[in-house]
Motif scaffolding. Sequence first.
Motif, PDB file in Angstrom:
ATOM      1  N   LYS A 101      25.133  33.659  53.583  1.00  0.00           N
ATOM      2  CA  LYS A 101      24.693  32.326  53.159  1.00  0.00           C
ATOM      3  C   LYS A 101      25.520  31.205  53.793  1.00  0.00           C
ATOM      4  O   LYS A 101      25.319  30.042  53.447  1.00  0.00           O
ATOM      5  CB  LYS A 101      24.778  32.218  51.633  1.00  0.00           C
ATOM      6  CG  LYS A 101      23.877  33.196  50.883  1.00  0.00           C
ATOM      7  CD  LYS A 101      22.407  32.921  51.120  1.00  0.00           C
ATOM      8  CE  LYS A 101      21.543  33.858  50.296  1.00  0.00           C
ATOM      9  NZ  LYS A 101      20.090  33.590  50.493  1.00  0.00           N
ATOM     10  N   LYS A 109      28.380  33.073  42.867  1.00  0.00           N
ATOM     11  CA  LYS A 109      27.148  32.337  42.600  1.00  0.00           C
ATOM     12  C   LYS A 109      27.382  30.835  42.724  1.00  0.00           C
ATOM     13  O   LYS A 109      26.562  30.105  43.301  1.00  0.00           O
ATOM     14  CB  LYS A 109      26.635  32.675  41.204  1.00  0.00           C
ATOM     15  CG  LYS A 109      25.325  31.992  40.829  1.00  0.00           C
ATOM     16  CD  LYS A 109      24.860  32.423  39.452  1.00  0.00           C
ATOM     17  CE  LYS A 109      23.546  31.724  39.087  1.00  0.00           C
ATOM     18  NZ  LYS A 109      23.081  32.140  37.717  1.00  0.00           N
ATOM     19  N   THR A 110      28.507  30.368  42.190  1.00  0.00           N
ATOM     20  CA  THR A 110      28.840  28.948  42.249  1.00  0.00           C
ATOM     21  C   THR A 110      28.994  28.478  43.680  1.00  0.00           C
ATOM     22  O   THR A 110      28.473  27.419  44.092  1.00  0.00           O
ATOM     23  CB  THR A 110      30.140  28.670  41.463  1.00  0.00           C
ATOM     24  OG1 THR A 110      29.952  29.037  40.093  1.00  0.00           O
ATOM     25  CG2 THR A 110      30.533  27.210  41.542  1.00  0.00           C
ATOM     26  N   GLU A 121      27.875  29.971  46.439  1.00  0.00           N
ATOM     27  CA  GLU A 121      26.611  30.108  47.157  1.00  0.00           C
ATOM     28  C   GLU A 121      25.706  28.908  46.897  1.00  0.00           C
ATOM     29  O   GLU A 121      25.101  28.351  47.832  1.00  0.00           O
ATOM     30  CB  GLU A 121      25.906  31.390  46.744  1.00  0.00           C
ATOM     31  CG  GLU A 121      24.576  31.611  47.449  1.00  0.00           C
ATOM     32  CD  GLU A 121      23.891  32.903  47.044  1.00  0.00           C
ATOM     33  OE1 GLU A 121      22.645  32.960  47.139  1.00  0.00           O
ATOM     34  OE2 GLU A 121      24.573  33.843  46.624  1.00  0.00           O
ATOM     35  N   THR A 122      25.624  28.498  45.650  1.00  0.00           N
ATOM     36  CA  THR A 122      24.783  27.342  45.306  1.00  0.00           C
ATOM     37  C   THR A 122      25.315  26.082  45.980  1.00  0.00           C
ATOM     38  O   THR A 122      24.540  25.263  46.485  1.00  0.00           O
ATOM     39  CB  THR A 122      24.768  27.149  43.775  1.00  0.00           C
ATOM     40  OG1 THR A 122      24.226  28.316  43.163  1.00  0.00           O
ATOM     41  CG2 THR A 122      23.931  25.944  43.384  1.00  0.00           C
TER      42      THR A 122
END
Length: 275
Positions: A174, A266-267, A269-270
């Motif tokens: 990502k 997750k944090t 990546e966002t």
Amino acid sequence: MARTRVRNSSLLALTLAAGLALTTTGCGGDTGSGSASTAPPASSGAKDSSPVVVATTTWEAALAKAAGAGDVEVIVPQSVQHAPDYDPKPSDLAAVADADYVLYAPFEPYAAKIKEAAGSDAELVEVALDNDADKAKAEVARLAQLFGTQDAAARWTASFDSQYAALQKGLKAKWPQGKRPTVVAQVFTTWAAKLAGAELAGTFGPEAVTAKQLSELSKTKPRLVLDNAHMTTGTVLPDSGAEQVEIVNYPGTDLDLLAVYRQAAKTVETAMAAS
């Protein structure tokens, strides 16, 4: 059956010695909810059963659980954002009295007071709190050696290595435009930069960022600012265009240390997608 318990009751405050000095360290929030029950894992050490462990916070408790302890009680409620601010309760003493080990961090000086007041024979164990993957695994191994639960710790470490590698691979996929992102991080969140495979251009905190630091950090042109969720000093690089995110250090009441890494991934990546 072995228990993993988290104390959340509100009781009368215990009066401890005045003038207790507190220092700062990495602080975080909750990554899960609810308590978990776990059966004692097989032990390769001298102990016949999993030890009874009392930990000051979910961070120490999660390390103990990863090391193979099946009966873990947490003193500081998850609602307390900064562990040294906690005022121990009378009921905490009862838990300590029955413990084999009391786990605490250096910035939690009240742990010794709790043990002394309870008259406990428990072994007081200082725990190094750092979510750097290598350091966390080393601490799990050290605790397992102490508990006599090396087999359980080895199983956890194998699972950790597999999941950590998967998170790193997913984050690398990502990277914006396929390039390693440049980040600056609060001193207690650099582990998240390592997880993301990011280029760490600078650090800040735990004190407020000075004008000189602001200038130096801005020159690095970071894509992300990895702040500490519970020690934030506000927007670190205003008007820089960098995406600031809050990284959590403390596990939730399920005491799942791996959940901290999953949430951080997750944090980040966002944030990379939004930057």
